[in-house]
Write a protein that holds these residues in place. Sequence first.
Motif, PDB file in Angstrom:
ATOM      1  N   VAL A  14       0.849  -1.195   0.000  1.00 47.06           N
ATOM      2  CA  VAL A  14       0.000   0.000   0.000  1.00 47.06           C
ATOM      3  C   VAL A  14       0.882   1.241   0.000  1.00 47.06           C
ATOM      4  O   VAL A  14       1.773   1.389   0.847  1.00 47.06           O
ATOM      5  N   ASN A  15       0.666   2.139  -0.955  1.00 51.20           N
ATOM      6  CA  ASN A  15       1.409   3.389  -1.044  1.00 51.20           C
ATOM      7  C   ASN A  15       0.451   4.567  -0.843  1.00 51.20           C
ATOM      8  O   ASN A  15      -0.610   4.626  -1.467  1.00 51.20           O
ATOM      9  N   ILE A  16       0.862   5.496   0.015  1.00 50.63           N
ATOM     10  CA  ILE A  16       0.018   6.633   0.345  1.00 50.63           C
ATOM     11  C   ILE A  16       0.762   7.925   0.033  1.00 50.63           C
ATOM     12  O   ILE A  16       1.702   8.300   0.756  1.00 50.63           O
ATOM     13  N   PRO A  17       0.405   8.630  -1.032  1.00 49.47           N
ATOM     14  CA  PRO A  17       1.029   9.937  -1.291  1.00 49.47           C
ATOM     15  C   PRO A  17       0.561  10.953  -0.248  1.00 49.47           C
ATOM     16  O   PRO A  17      -0.640  11.116  -0.037  1.00 49.47           O
ATOM     17  N   VAL A  18       1.516  11.591   0.416  1.00 48.53           N
ATOM     18  CA  VAL A  18       1.170  12.510   1.500  1.00 48.53           C
ATOM     19  C   VAL A  18       1.967  13.808   1.405  1.00 48.53           C
ATOM     20  O   VAL A  18       2.983  13.892   0.719  1.00 48.53           O
ATOM     21  N   GLU A 117      -2.595  14.157  -3.782  1.00 53.45           N
ATOM     22  CA  GLU A 117      -3.534  13.782  -4.846  1.00 53.45           C
ATOM     23  C   GLU A 117      -3.601  12.265  -5.014  1.00 53.45           C
ATOM     24  O   GLU A 117      -2.578  11.599  -5.157  1.00 53.45           O
ATOM     25  N   GLY A 118      -4.814  11.733  -4.991  1.00 53.19           N
ATOM     26  CA  GLY A 118      -5.020  10.308  -5.175  1.00 53.19           C
ATOM     27  C   GLY A 118      -4.746   9.464  -3.944  1.00 53.19           C
ATOM     28  O   GLY A 118      -4.770   8.229  -4.032  1.00 53.19           O
ATOM     29  N   GLY A 119      -4.481  10.105  -2.800  1.00 54.39           N
ATOM     30  CA  GLY A 119      -4.116   9.318  -1.625  1.00 54.39           C
ATOM     31  C   GLY A 119      -5.164   9.277  -0.539  1.00 54.39           C
ATOM     32  O   GLY A 119      -4.908   8.724   0.537  1.00 54.39           O
ATOM     33  N   THR A 120      -6.345   9.821  -0.797  1.00 57.07           N
ATOM     34  CA  THR A 120      -7.374   9.909   0.252  1.00 57.07           C
ATOM     35  C   THR A 120      -7.806   8.541   0.769  1.00 57.07           C
ATOM     36  O   THR A 120      -7.886   8.314   1.982  1.00 57.07           O
ATOM     37  N   LYS A 121      -8.075   7.614  -0.135  1.00 59.64           N
ATOM     38  CA  LYS A 121      -8.582   6.301   0.279  1.00 59.64           C
ATOM     39  C   LYS A 121      -7.534   5.522   1.057  1.00 59.64           C
ATOM     40  O   LYS A 121      -7.834   4.933   2.108  1.00 59.64           O
ATOM     41  N   LEU A 125      -7.477   4.339   4.992  1.00 54.67           N
ATOM     42  CA  LEU A 125      -7.259   2.929   5.327  1.00 54.67           C
ATOM     43  C   LEU A 125      -6.233   2.784   6.433  1.00 54.67           C
ATOM     44  O   LEU A 125      -6.458   2.065   7.419  1.00 54.67           O
ATOM     45  N   LEU A 126      -5.089   3.458   6.305  1.00 55.70           N
ATOM     46  CA  LEU A 126      -4.052   3.363   7.327  1.00 55.70           C
ATOM     47  C   LEU A 126      -4.538   3.957   8.642  1.00 55.70           C
ATOM     48  O   LEU A 126      -4.320   3.383   9.714  1.00 55.70           O
ATOM     49  N   ARG A 127      -5.208   5.101   8.574  1.00 57.51           N
ATOM     50  CA  ARG A 127      -5.708   5.734   9.793  1.00 57.51           C
ATOM     51  C   ARG A 127      -6.682   4.822  10.541  1.00 57.51           C
ATOM     52  O   ARG A 127      -6.563   4.629  11.758  1.00 57.51           O
TER      53      ARG A 127
END
Length: 284
Positions: A14-18, A117-121, A125-127
């Motif tokens: 899982v990759n999360i752009p932040v 951008e594109g990292g909301t979902k 999930l991680l939160r």
Amino acid sequence: MHTMWKGTISFGLVNIPVKMHAATENKDVRLRQLHKECQSPIKYEKVCPVCDKPVEQEEIVKAYEYAKNKFVVLDEEDLAALQKEQEDKAVEIVDFVKLEEIDPIYFEKSYYLSPNEGGTKAYSLLRNALEETGKIGVAKMIIRSKEQLAVIRVYQNTLVAETIHYPDEVRNVADVPNVPEASANSEKELDTAKMLIEQLTTVFEPEKYTDEYRTALLELIEQKKNNEDTTTPVATEKGKSTTEGATNLMDALQASLDRAKQDKPKPKQPTKKVKSTTKKKTAT
């Protein structure tokens, strides 16, 4: 809120752009140092003790002192390449642990994380997963040219990256002097202390704690300002204030105009012609 870093947090596949934002700020009241005689701000210059002259920024290089007066010079290109190589790596969560397993002495600074951008979902999930399991993630990241050990946790519905010290950065507690090894207190003293702790025990409410010294200092400054108990640096020999920059453009323009008038040479006065007193002879 200012974005100070952009990257990717990953755990598993899982990759999360932040985006990262400073979660805290220093509100210390900064005081300037003035020359007592003329009330001018003191300047601090970088001076070479051998050449005995000021050194410009472009003349300065970085080096590591591995022994007394022995240095390894590091080129900016080498440092920039090394930093770029590390910054390109994602912030990878390598372990999940319980928050209470980490002693507060390890914690350093907090940063808010927001989804890019594109990292909301994936962010949600991680939160949610951290909240449900009661765990925090341990990760590595690069901040300001330094590899940091960090934990990713949830704070009021927001992911927070909390930088923590490496074990070798925490000094050995055994080196603290004069710490008593055994208790020298009586049972009565201990019971009384425990009763006092119980009486003072309450729910932690951070809003009720304030920096009383900072508040008093700001009030003192405001009082002096209202009473016009202020000072202004004296002008230099050239008539220019020692304060850097003009606070008012019109004042600067007027001052320049006045100076130009003073420096302008006065025009020469025309020489008056003296009338001759000799009478012309009349022709006979």
